[in-house]
Design a protein around this motif. Structure first.
Motif, PDB file in Angstrom:
ATOM      1  N   UNK A 187      -0.686  12.340   1.733  1.00 63.53           N
ATOM      2  CA  UNK A 187      -0.297  13.369   0.760  1.00 63.53           C
ATOM      3  C   UNK A 187       0.895  14.201   1.221  1.00 63.53           C
ATOM      4  N   UNK A 188       1.526  13.857   2.331  1.00 57.50           N
ATOM      5  CA  UNK A 188       2.718  14.595   2.767  1.00 57.50           C
ATOM      6  C   UNK A 188       3.906  14.198   1.889  1.00 57.50           C
ATOM      7  N   UNK A 189       4.643  15.179   1.351  1.00 57.87           N
ATOM      8  CA  UNK A 189       5.828  14.848   0.547  1.00 57.87           C
ATOM      9  C   UNK A 189       6.854  14.076   1.362  1.00 57.87           C
ATOM     10  N   UNK A 190       7.654  13.259   0.705  1.00 55.63           N
ATOM     11  CA  UNK A 190       8.622  12.416   1.397  1.00 55.63           C
ATOM     12  C   UNK A 190       9.655  13.231   2.155  1.00 55.63           C
ATOM     13  N   UNK A 191      10.000  14.421   1.640  1.00 54.16           N
ATOM     14  CA  UNK A 191      11.061  15.227   2.259  1.00 54.16           C
ATOM     15  C   UNK A 191      10.524  16.309   3.199  1.00 54.16           C
ATOM     16  N   UNK A 192       9.267  16.218   3.583  1.00 52.91           N
ATOM     17  CA  UNK A 192       8.661  17.246   4.438  1.00 52.91           C
ATOM     18  C   UNK A 192       8.364  16.696   5.827  1.00 52.91           C
ATOM     19  N   UNK A 193       8.805  17.427   6.862  1.00 56.15           N
ATOM     20  CA  UNK A 193       8.509  17.048   8.247  1.00 56.15           C
ATOM     21  C   UNK A 193       7.105  17.490   8.618  1.00 56.15           C
ATOM     22  N   UNK A 194       6.584  16.882   9.666  1.00 55.02           N
ATOM     23  CA  UNK A 194       5.245  17.240  10.143  1.00 55.02           C
ATOM     24  C   UNK A 194       5.269  18.596  10.853  1.00 55.02           C
ATOM     25  N   UNK A 195       4.095  19.234  10.993  1.00 56.79           N
ATOM     26  CA  UNK A 195       4.028  20.505  11.728  1.00 56.79           C
ATOM     27  C   UNK A 195       4.602  20.348  13.132  1.00 56.79           C
ATOM     28  N   UNK A 206       0.838  -1.196   0.000  1.00 56.00           N
ATOM     29  CA  UNK A 206       0.000   0.000   0.000  1.00 56.00           C
ATOM     30  C   UNK A 206       0.876   1.250   0.000  1.00 56.00           C
ATOM     31  N   UNK A 207       1.907   1.256   0.850  1.00 54.98           N
ATOM     32  CA  UNK A 207       2.784   2.412   0.917  1.00 54.98           C
ATOM     33  C   UNK A 207       3.596   2.576  -0.360  1.00 54.98           C
ATOM     34  N   UNK A 208       4.082   1.463  -0.898  1.00 49.35           N
ATOM     35  CA  UNK A 208       4.928   1.553  -2.085  1.00 49.35           C
ATOM     36  C   UNK A 208       4.181   2.127  -3.288  1.00 49.35           C
ATOM     37  N   UNK A 209       2.883   1.897  -3.349  1.00 48.85           N
ATOM     38  CA  UNK A 209       2.083   2.469  -4.439  1.00 48.85           C
ATOM     39  C   UNK A 209       2.074   3.982  -4.358  1.00 48.85           C
ATOM     40  N   UNK A 210       2.126   4.529  -3.128  1.00 46.14           N
ATOM     41  CA  UNK A 210       2.170   5.977  -2.951  1.00 46.14           C
ATOM     42  C   UNK A 210       3.594   6.515  -3.116  1.00 46.14           C
ATOM     43  N   UNK A 211       4.570   5.768  -2.595  1.00 45.74           N
ATOM     44  CA  UNK A 211       5.952   6.237  -2.655  1.00 45.74           C
ATOM     45  C   UNK A 211       6.427   6.405  -4.095  1.00 45.74           C
ATOM     46  N   UNK A 212       5.912   5.616  -4.986  1.00 48.44           N
ATOM     47  CA  UNK A 212       6.297   5.736  -6.390  1.00 48.44           C
ATOM     48  C   UNK A 212       5.898   7.090  -6.964  1.00 48.44           C
ATOM     49  N   UNK A 213       4.942   7.761  -6.316  1.00 54.81           N
ATOM     50  CA  UNK A 213       4.526   9.112  -6.730  1.00 54.81           C
ATOM     51  C   UNK A 213       5.148  10.186  -5.826  1.00 54.81           C
ATOM     52  N   UNK A 214       6.133   9.772  -4.979  1.00 58.73           N
ATOM     53  CA  UNK A 214       6.860  10.686  -4.092  1.00 58.73           C
ATOM     54  C   UNK A 214       5.975  11.355  -3.051  1.00 58.73           C
ATOM     55  N   UNK A 215       4.921  10.668  -2.649  1.00 62.33           N
ATOM     56  CA  UNK A 215       4.062  11.159  -1.563  1.00 62.33           C
ATOM     57  C   UNK A 215       3.717   9.989  -0.646  1.00 62.33           C
ATOM     58  N   UNK A 216       3.188  10.334   0.529  1.00 58.14           N
ATOM     59  CA  UNK A 216       2.709   9.326   1.463  1.00 58.14           C
ATOM     60  C   UNK A 216       1.194   9.226   1.352  1.00 58.14           C
ATOM     61  N   UNK A 217       0.586   8.237   1.980  1.00 61.68           N
ATOM     62  CA  UNK A 217      -0.867   8.099   1.891  1.00 61.68           C
ATOM     63  C   UNK A 217      -1.638   9.337   2.341  1.00 61.68           C
ATOM     64  N   UNK A 251      13.953   5.137  -1.590  1.00 65.03           N
ATOM     65  CA  UNK A 251      13.182   6.235  -1.019  1.00 65.03           C
ATOM     66  C   UNK A 251      13.744   6.682   0.339  1.00 65.03           C
ATOM     67  N   UNK A 252      13.651   7.998   0.594  1.00 65.40           N
ATOM     68  CA  UNK A 252      13.990   8.594   1.883  1.00 65.40           C
ATOM     69  C   UNK A 252      12.754   9.321   2.406  1.00 65.40           C
ATOM     70  N   UNK A 253      12.263   8.893   3.562  1.00 65.68           N
ATOM     71  CA  UNK A 253      11.092   9.520   4.160  1.00 65.68           C
ATOM     72  C   UNK A 253      11.527  10.295   5.406  1.00 65.68           C
ATOM     73  N   UNK A 254      11.337  11.586   5.383  1.00 66.98           N
ATOM     74  CA  UNK A 254      11.702  12.444   6.510  1.00 66.98           C
ATOM     75  C   UNK A 254      10.634  12.374   7.593  1.00 66.98           C
ATOM     76  N   UNK A 255      11.069  12.370   8.860  1.00 64.47           N
ATOM     77  CA  UNK A 255      10.158  12.433  10.000  1.00 64.47           C
ATOM     78  C   UNK A 255       9.040  11.393   9.896  1.00 64.47           C
ATOM     79  N   UNK A 256       9.367  10.103   9.985  1.00 66.51           N
ATOM     80  CA  UNK A 256       8.359   9.051   9.813  1.00 66.51           C
ATOM     81  C   UNK A 256       7.383   8.957  10.978  1.00 66.51           C
ATOM     82  N   UNK A 257       6.186   8.492  10.669  1.00 64.65           N
ATOM     83  CA  UNK A 257       5.190   8.218  11.702  1.00 64.65           C
ATOM     84  C   UNK A 257       5.446   6.834  12.291  1.00 64.65           C
ATOM     85  N   UNK A 258       4.719   6.507  13.347  1.00 62.27           N
ATOM     86  CA  UNK A 258       4.874   5.198  13.964  1.00 62.27           C
ATOM     87  C   UNK A 258       4.486   4.085  12.994  1.00 62.27           C
TER      88      UNK A 258
END
Length: 306
Positions: free
Chosen positions: A38-46, A25-36, A232-239
């Motif tokens: 819609x947060x970009x891979x290189x963007x940290x959370x607020x 499920x995640x890999x289908x989104x990562x191929x578009x450089x976003x997470x489920x 892929x590099x995901x910044x500030x990952x969730x649990x």
């Protein structure tokens, strides 16, 4: 009604697929450089900092990075300095994960991550020289300040070390040392209105101050955790992301851009130096963001106190 029913069924199918095949499920989104979400891979959370939420503590701070929430508090006590460091105080840091922070933490069973993060925090804060322990001295060889820094995880939703370190730094930056000195009877008393320094009969200097003072902070450390999965590099990952793709790299830099530490708790060995360089570059940008957030939070607190 038929359209809404079909839409609901579609959402249920997506959620079922996400639960049954989370990595796919995640890999289908990562191929578009976003997470489920819609947060970009290189963007940290607020990220936000609330200084001094605990009026009973000598200093405190609450930090939120996304849903991850940390509450830190500092208590000061008088200690007898060691003979090896007679003109230095001490700092003790403990990180706690109570059961309320995550369904994975059960009452009576300490979280495995807690002592690891405690040790990381101690290593980073001491190696970065954030605090000059000599500033915690009251009277050389006779009295010094013991700083107890307790950090509690209230919500463990990924990147725990990043949030814990930020809350520790915010609390330390907000800490004010009371005006005290050693009197003729050898007791620590208030030095309100006394001279800045005085010397006893043995020539030892008593570091007193007439008003509360903040510590002179040295190199201020901030960190960024990156999740590594394939290319892929995901910044500030969730649990959730950490549980599905467990290969992490935490980069700790100071505000001058100096590398303090790299920490990789598990997963495959990094095969390419370029991956590490990319993580450091992302951390450099993140440090600037966190430095600005910290300054704004402390400035707001100064306005309230004055």
């Amino acid at each position: 009604m038929e359209g809404k029913s079909e839409e609901l069924e579609g959402e249920m199918e997506v959620e079922a697929y996400r639960r049954l095949f989370p990595l796919q499920f995640y890999e289908r989104h990562l191929s578009d450089s976003v997470r489920p979400d819609a947060r970009p891979l290189n963007k940290a959370r607020p990220t936000s900092i609330v200084p001094a939420p605990l009026p009973s503590a000598d200093a405190s701070a609450m930090v939120k990075i996304g849903n991850t929430t940390m509450l830190s508090g500092i208590k000061l006590e008088i200690m007898f300095p060691s003979s090896d460091s007679p003109d230095e105080g001490c700092i003790a840091i403990d990180f706690h994960m109570p059961p309320i922070c995550s369904p994975m933490v059960r009452p009576g069973r300490p979280a495995e991550a807690a002592p690891v993060i405690s040790q990381q925090l101690n290593n980073v804060i001491m190696s970065s020289k954030l605090i000059d322990l000599k500033e915690l001295s009251i009277a050389s060889g006779k009295a010094a300040w013991m700083v107890y820094l307790e950090i509690y995880c209230l919500d463990a939703d990924g990147a725990l070390f990043d949030a814990a370190l930020l809350s520790a730094v915010a609390a330390i930056a907000h800490l004010e040392i009371p005006p005290v000195c050693l009197n003729e009877e050898g007791r620590v008393v208030s030095s309100q209105g006394q001279a800045e320094t005085n010397t006893d009969n043995n020539g030892n200097t008593n570091n007193s101050n007439t008003e509360k003072r903040k510590l002179t902070l040295g190199s201020i450390p901030f960190s960024l955790t990156c999740l590594l999965h394939k290319q892929y590099l995901l910044v500030d990952p969730t649990d959730e992301e950490e549980s599905i793709m467990p290969s992490l790299l935490t980069v700790v830099l100071d505000t001058s851009g100096h590398l303090i530490s790299l920490y990789k708790p598990g997963g495959p060995v990094l095969a390419y130096t370029s991956t590490t360089k990319n993580c450091v570059a992302l951390a450099t940008r993140r440090v600037k963001e966190l430095e600005k957030i910290l300054k704004e939070a402390l400035s707001e607190m100064d306005v309230i106190e004055n």
